[in-house]
Write an enzyme that holds these catalytic residues in place. Structure first.
Site, PDB file in Angstrom:
ATOM      1  N   GLU A   1       1.000  -0.876   0.040  1.00 56.61           N
ATOM      2  CA  GLU A   1      -0.226  -0.143  -0.234  1.00 56.61           C
ATOM      3  C   GLU A   1       0.600   1.164  -0.042  1.00 56.61           C
ATOM      4  O   GLU A   1       1.981   1.530   0.681  1.00 56.61           O
ATOM      5  CB  GLU A   1      -0.379   0.057   1.300  1.00 56.61           C
ATOM      6  CG  GLU A   1      -2.364  -1.052   1.177  1.00 56.61           C
ATOM      7  CD  GLU A   1      -1.789  -1.314   2.687  1.00 56.61           C
ATOM      8  OE1 GLU A   1      -2.040  -0.472   3.297  1.00 56.61           O
ATOM      9  OE2 GLU A   1      -3.287  -1.699   2.906  1.00 56.61           O
TER      10      GLU A   1
ATOM     11  N   LYS B   1       1.787   4.836   1.387  1.00 57.87           N
ATOM     12  CA  LYS B   1       2.521   5.511   3.124  1.00 57.87           C
ATOM     13  C   LYS B   1       1.352   6.727   3.180  1.00 57.87           C
ATOM     14  O   LYS B   1       1.863   7.698   2.096  1.00 57.87           O
ATOM     15  CB  LYS B   1       3.962   4.965   3.592  1.00 57.87           C
ATOM     16  CG  LYS B   1       3.651   5.237   4.557  1.00 57.87           C
ATOM     17  CD  LYS B   1       5.342   5.071   5.279  1.00 57.87           C
ATOM     18  CE  LYS B   1       5.214   4.781   7.077  1.00 57.87           C
ATOM     19  NZ  LYS B   1       5.201   6.642   7.653  1.00 57.87           N
TER      20      LYS B   1
ATOM     21  N   ASP C   1       1.140  10.621   3.666  1.00 63.15           N
ATOM     22  CA  ASP C   1       1.500  11.348   4.956  1.00 63.15           C
ATOM     23  C   ASP C   1       0.475  12.129   5.446  1.00 63.15           C
ATOM     24  O   ASP C   1       0.583  12.972   5.232  1.00 63.15           O
ATOM     25  CB  ASP C   1       2.075  12.244   4.132  1.00 63.15           C
ATOM     26  CG  ASP C   1       3.855  12.664   5.081  1.00 63.15           C
ATOM     27  OD1 ASP C   1       3.100  12.224   6.605  1.00 63.15           O
ATOM     28  OD2 ASP C   1       4.021  13.693   4.584  1.00 63.15           O
TER      29      ASP C   1
ATOM     30  N   TYR D   1      -6.550   1.913   6.265  1.00 65.25           N
ATOM     31  CA  TYR D   1      -6.315   0.579   5.266  1.00 65.25           C
ATOM     32  C   TYR D   1      -6.123  -0.530   6.015  1.00 65.25           C
ATOM     33  O   TYR D   1      -5.469  -1.238   5.926  1.00 65.25           O
ATOM     34  CB  TYR D   1      -5.212   1.330   5.166  1.00 65.25           C
ATOM     35  CG  TYR D   1      -3.833   2.552   6.437  1.00 65.25           C
ATOM     36  CD1 TYR D   1      -3.616   2.164   8.016  1.00 65.25           C
ATOM     37  CD2 TYR D   1      -3.877   3.616   5.976  1.00 65.25           C
ATOM     38  CE1 TYR D   1      -2.982   2.554   8.781  1.00 65.25           C
ATOM     39  CE2 TYR D   1      -3.149   4.606   6.738  1.00 65.25           C
ATOM     40  CZ  TYR D   1      -3.391   4.178   8.679  1.00 65.25           C
ATOM     41  OH  TYR D   1      -2.657   5.000   8.887  1.00 65.25           O
TER      42      TYR D   1
ATOM     43  N   LYS E   1      10.357   4.130   2.864  1.00 63.72           N
ATOM     44  CA  LYS E   1      10.695   5.200   2.838  1.00 63.72           C
ATOM     45  C   LYS E   1      11.228   5.657   1.659  1.00 63.72           C
ATOM     46  O   LYS E   1      12.311   5.477   0.986  1.00 63.72           O
ATOM     47  CB  LYS E   1      11.179   6.205   3.936  1.00 63.72           C
ATOM     48  CG  LYS E   1       9.796   5.821   5.151  1.00 63.72           C
ATOM     49  CD  LYS E   1       8.942   7.251   6.016  1.00 63.72           C
ATOM     50  CE  LYS E   1       9.452   8.057   6.403  1.00 63.72           C
ATOM     51  NZ  LYS E   1       9.185   8.680   7.556  1.00 63.72           N
TER      52      LYS E   1
ATOM     53  N   CYS F   1      13.386  48.807  -1.214  1.00 69.82           N
ATOM     54  CA  CYS F   1      12.474  47.496  -2.009  1.00 69.82           C
ATOM     55  C   CYS F   1      12.757  47.733  -3.686  1.00 69.82           C
ATOM     56  O   CYS F   1      13.158  48.367  -4.234  1.00 69.82           O
ATOM     57  CB  CYS F   1      11.228  48.494  -2.012  1.00 69.82           C
ATOM     58  SG  CYS F   1      10.098  47.497  -3.027  1.00 69.82           S
TER      59      CYS F   1
ATOM     60  N   CYS G   1      10.301  50.368  -5.427  1.00 69.40           N
ATOM     61  CA  CYS G   1       9.743  51.572  -5.286  1.00 69.40           C
ATOM     62  C   CYS G   1      11.064  51.312  -4.576  1.00 69.40           C
ATOM     63  O   CYS G   1      11.160  53.446  -4.107  1.00 69.40           O
ATOM     64  CB  CYS G   1       8.460  51.940  -4.417  1.00 69.40           C
ATOM     65  SG  CYS G   1       8.469  51.513  -2.658  1.00 69.40           S
TER      66      CYS G   1
ATOM     67  N   CYS H   1       7.704  46.303   2.641  1.00 63.09           N
ATOM     68  CA  CYS H   1       8.100  47.630   2.305  1.00 63.09           C
ATOM     69  C   CYS H   1       7.242  48.185   2.328  1.00 63.09           C
ATOM     70  O   CYS H   1       6.280  48.318   2.873  1.00 63.09           O
ATOM     71  CB  CYS H   1       7.625  47.539   0.552  1.00 63.09           C
ATOM     72  SG  CYS H   1       7.689  49.085  -0.089  1.00 63.09           S
TER      73      CYS H   1
ATOM     74  N   CYS I   1       3.583  51.933  -3.464  1.00 63.70           N
ATOM     75  CA  CYS I   1       4.684  50.587  -3.660  1.00 63.70           C
ATOM     76  C   CYS I   1       3.231  49.509  -4.442  1.00 63.70           C
ATOM     77  O   CYS I   1       2.624  48.876  -4.486  1.00 63.70           O
ATOM     78  CB  CYS I   1       4.970  50.048  -2.909  1.00 63.70           C
ATOM     79  SG  CYS I   1       6.324  48.186  -3.166  1.00 63.70           S
TER      80      CYS I   1
HETATM   81  S1  IVH Z   1      -0.602   0.186   8.511  1.00 58.12           S
HETATM   82  C1  IVH Z   1       1.016  -1.245  13.042  1.00 58.12           C
HETATM   83  N1  IVH Z   1      -0.914   1.752   6.578  1.00 58.12           N
HETATM   84  O1  IVH Z   1       1.866   5.082   9.219  1.00 58.12           O
HETATM   85  C2  IVH Z   1       0.580   0.141  12.053  1.00 58.12           C
HETATM   86  N2  IVH Z   1      -0.172   2.576   7.954  1.00 58.12           N
HETATM   87  O2  IVH Z   1       4.210   4.259  11.004  1.00 58.12           O
HETATM   88  C3  IVH Z   1       0.200  -0.758  10.953  1.00 58.12           C
HETATM   89  N3  IVH Z   1       0.778   5.109   7.464  1.00 58.12           N
HETATM   90  O3  IVH Z   1       0.787   5.496  12.361  1.00 58.12           O
HETATM   91  C4  IVH Z   1      -0.466   0.764  10.087  1.00 58.12           C
HETATM   92  N4  IVH Z   1      -0.145   4.823   5.517  1.00 58.12           N
HETATM   93  O4  IVH Z   1      -0.250   6.431  10.849  1.00 58.12           O
HETATM   94  C5  IVH Z   1      -0.591   1.359   7.505  1.00 58.12           C
HETATM   95  N5  IVH Z   1      -1.311   2.222   4.015  1.00 58.12           N
HETATM   96  C6  IVH Z   1      -0.637   1.730   5.202  1.00 58.12           C
HETATM   97  C7  IVH Z   1      -0.096   3.447   6.357  1.00 58.12           C
HETATM   98  C8  IVH Z   1       0.318   3.515   6.971  1.00 58.12           C
HETATM   99  C9  IVH Z   1       0.272   5.958   6.338  1.00 58.12           C
HETATM  100  C10 IVH Z   1       0.986   5.518   9.038  1.00 58.12           C
HETATM  101  C11 IVH Z   1       0.047   5.075   9.832  1.00 58.12           C
HETATM  102  C12 IVH Z   1       0.907   4.767  11.215  1.00 58.12           C
HETATM  103  C13 IVH Z   1       2.224   5.384  10.282  1.00 58.12           C
HETATM  104  C14 IVH Z   1       3.050   4.175  10.844  1.00 58.12           C
END
Ligand code: IVH
Length: 698
Positions: free
Chosen positions: A113, A115, A117, A230, A317, A411, A414, A429, A435
């Site tokens: 999946e 990740k 943010d 998720y 990451k 500036c 001006c 400014c 200006c």
């Molecule tokens: S599963 C046991 N799936 O990443 C933890 N986490 O360090 C299971 N996150 O706190 C988390 N996308 O906020 C999972 N597809 C995803 C995610 C996800 C973002 C974040 C989540 C979690 C942190 C894990």
């Protein structure tokens, strides 16, 4: 309508609206026109107002917010919220794969999946209804932010249960997901903040986190947060695989991102990582990596957990995208509030799928921190933010004869000496009245849709009017005529693209502009107030001030205390409003706008604000009273900051009871623990001195 019919209609409306919401927000399918949808929502709102006791926990009217939470209660998570071990190295991912293989053999699959943010959320459902939305906190306890979570349209307030599913909805379960602020909303918010001179939000993640913790869920609702789900958790666990849980959560109405993928070996996982390395930039939210999870739950159990994280999952990451290029020059942009922002002009370089020619340098401190010289080779980075930034200088490539960047003292447009306010990083400014870029930006602010809505006067046209000396200040718009405008033209160079284009005033354009200017005289006071461009007075603040003071004279006469007495108006805004109206030029400017015929009074029925004593309190008024008409009492409640409701519910604070009030109302109030008060008691609530018939109430 009889009560059972009303109840039936309320249920029908809730189910319909929830269905259309789900189709719209998750299946991108719009099954009815917007105005019909709005009509259904409006009808539901009205019925619920009349019969608050019939309001259901999953009513979509809750999505508009309105709850004020002073402090969010801290609650324990039923299942702790762990984190994932993470790595930037593909080698580590292969090692993870070997560990898994060693523990459970070769017969398994992964689900990969993205990740996301944002901030992790845990949502609890009881008997299919959303009961709580809680932040991660320290993993053991988090903040209960349910009213804010309910504003997210893609989170079902009630699970969609279509009964044909082989899996019944467990009576109690939790889902976990990532709450986020879509990138376009983030950009929009920052544009608005820049417009009123507020510091910009650093990145979408911080913006999301700040929004989830806001106390007024009505403001949260306007920010259009979203959430991807998720994980599924329950004592009563109905799935064999994570994949099955994703499919089923989607069917129950949860927003599961379709970006996940089942992989049968580590090479497929690597391919997923590489695919999303660039494609993730096309998504509507920030992502910082991928998550790899073993698919079968029995195998997850076998692998178990370390103290902090599961052994059955890992996060990969992505490195921040970095490129190196040459700094050709630095230009300085002057905004509406006079703030000067340095921008790096770079030799074009490709980064994360786009060609970058410019990057922000934020302010003078940042240039000093980097120790920038002209001609330096610099590293630029695209992180969670959308705008690339210069992160450091490659000193090995510096030409020893190069010169450090000298921040301008004047500036760039001006030539006025720049000033720096205490505690602020930016230089300003101070010539706000002369200006040119400041004046042009003020005009752009004035014409925008949320202000005077004269958008037919786009950016280039303002520049043209400005350069021809026709309009330097918005009040001069009202002196324009067909003869003055027709035939004007100019070639304008777009700095961003380097292309030039011709702006010209032809017949139709001129007509459109003059019509829009004329129509702006009808624009309500709250928009006019916003259009004036008072620092820190954004659209919402302007609305509050206009509603409270009703007209410009009251507002201009208000002192500091009167201003901060307005809900949500703090000292910084109050001072800025005072400074603005104190200025003689601004007073003359307002006078000219008044003479042009603009709206400087709020038009709807005035509520004369007397006090905020009843703020946050709700009342139902019933029966006949000795000294007031019922409507007079209602007006008093509102004038003192209270709310008048039509039906008795557990949420009601007071039932104001007169003579001849029906016994059923009293009974219901007693049952629900609602306080019943007399006319006399009410009067003493709103005044210390007010007397009725000469007798002073206690
Ligand atoms: S599963 C046991 N799936 O990443 C933890 N986490 O360090 C299971 N996150 O706190 C988390 N996308 O906020 C999972 N597809 C995803 C995610 C996800 C973002 C974040 C989540 C979690 C942190 C894990």
């Amino acid at each position: 309508m009889k009560l059972p019919d009303t109840e039936h209609r309320i249920h029908e409306l809730i189910d319909k609206i929830n269905y259309y919401n789900h189709q719209y927000y998750q299946n991108s399918s719009s099954e009815i026109p917007d105005f019909e949808f709005d009509k259904l929502l409006e009808e539901l709102g009205e019925l619920e107002q009349l019969h608050p006791e019939l309001k259901r926990g999953d009513s979509p009217t809750q999505r508009v917010g309105g709850t004020i939470t002073k402090a969010f209660p801290t609650v324990y998570h039923r299942f702790p919220m762990l984190s994932l071990s993470n790595t930037y190295s593909e080698e580590d991912i292969r090692e993870f794969d070997k560990r898994v293989r060693k523990a459970i053999g070769d017969d398994f699959e992964y689900i990969c999946e993205l990740k996301f943010d944002g901030i992790s959320l845990s949502l609890t459902y009881e008997n299919g209804l959303l009961k709580a939305g809680v932040t991660r906190g320290d993993g053991v306890r988090g903040d209960d932010i349910t009213p804010n979570v309910k504003t997210i349209k893609s989170i079902p307030l009630k699970v969609l249960d279509n009964h044909q599913d082989s899996i019944p909805v467990p009576a109690l379960f939790e889902v976990r997901g990532e709450g986020f602020l879509p990138l376009d909303v983030f950009e929009q918010i920052n544009k608005e903040r820049e417009d009123i001179g507020e510091a910009l939000l650093a990145n979408p993640r911080n913006a999301a986190s700040g929004t989830f913790k806001m106390q007024d869920s009505g403001v949260v609702a306007k920010r259009k947060l979203d959430c991807y789900i998720y994980s599924f958790l329950s004592e009563d666990f109905p799935f064999d695989t994570h994949e099955a849980s994703l499919f089923q959560m989607k069917r129950w109405g949860f927003n599961v991102s379709p970006s996940w993928c089942k992989c049968t070996n580590i090479e497929e996982v690597m391919a997923y990582i590489h695919k999303w390395d660039t494609e993730r930039y096309d998504l509507p939210l920030a992502t910082d990596g991928i998550v790899i999870k073993v698919n079968r739950f029995d195998q997850q159990q076998e692998l178990g957990f370390t103290a902090k994280s599961p052994r059955w999952a890992i996060a990969y990451k992505y490195q921040a995208q970095i490129a190196s290029t040459v700094l050709k020059s630095v230009s300085y942009q002057v905004g509406r509030t006079g703030a000067v922002t340095p921008v790096a002009n770079l030799a074009p370089v490709s980064l994360a799928g786009t060609t970058v020619k410019r990057a922000t340098l934020h302010n003078a401190n940042e240039i000093a921190r980097l120790g920038l010289h002209l001609g330096d080779t610099v590293f630029i980075e695209k992180g969670g933010e959308i705008i690339p930034k210069v992160t450091r200088v490659d000193l090995t490539k510096r030409d020893p004869s190069s010169q450090p960047i000298a921040y301008p003292t004047h500036c760039p447009v001006c030539d006025t000496v720049l000033v720096r306010k205490e505690g602020e990083a930016a230089y300003y400014c101070p010539d706000e009245k002369g200006c040119p870029p400041q004046l042009k930006a003020k005009m752009e602010h004035y014409i925008q849709r949320k202000a005077m809505n004269i958008e037919s006067l786009g950016e280039g046209k303002i520049e043209l009017l400005f350069d021809k000396g026709l309009v330097r200040m918005p009040d001069q718009l009202y002196d324009l005529t067909y003869e003055k405008l027709y035939g004007l033209e100019k070639v304008i160079l777009d700095e961003e693209t380097g292309k030039s284009r011709k702006v010209s005033f032809k017949e139709k354009t001129v007509e459109n502009i003059l019509t829009a200017i004329e129509k702006s005289k009808e624009v309500p006071f709250r928009h006019v107030l916003f259009a004036l461009g008072i620092r820190y007075v954004g659209a919402t603040v302007a609305e509050r001030l206009a509603a409270y003071f009703r007209n410009i004279d009251n507002l201009m006469a208000a002192n500091f205390e009167a201003l901060i007495a307005v809900p949500e108006i703090g000292g910084r805004i109050a001072q800025s409003v005072l400074d603005f109206f104190m200025d003689a030029d601004n007073q003359a400017f307002i006078l000219r706008l008044r003479q042009a015929g603009l709206q400087f009074t709020t038009n709807d029925e005035p509520i004369v604000v007397e006090s905020e004593r009843l703020s946050g309190k709700s009342f139902v008024v019933s029966g006949v009273f000795a000294h007031f008409e019922r409507d007079e009492l209602k007006q008093k409640i509102e004038a003192n900051g209270g709310r008048v409701l039509s039906g008795i519910s557990g949420k009601l604070d007071y039932l104001l009871a007169g003579e001849n009030m029906g016994p059923s109302k009293r009974e219901k109030a007693l049952q629900l623990g609602v306080q019943i008060i007399t006319e006399q008691e009410f009067v003493s609530m709103i005044s210390d001195q007010l007397t009725i018939n000469g007798s002073s109430p206690k």
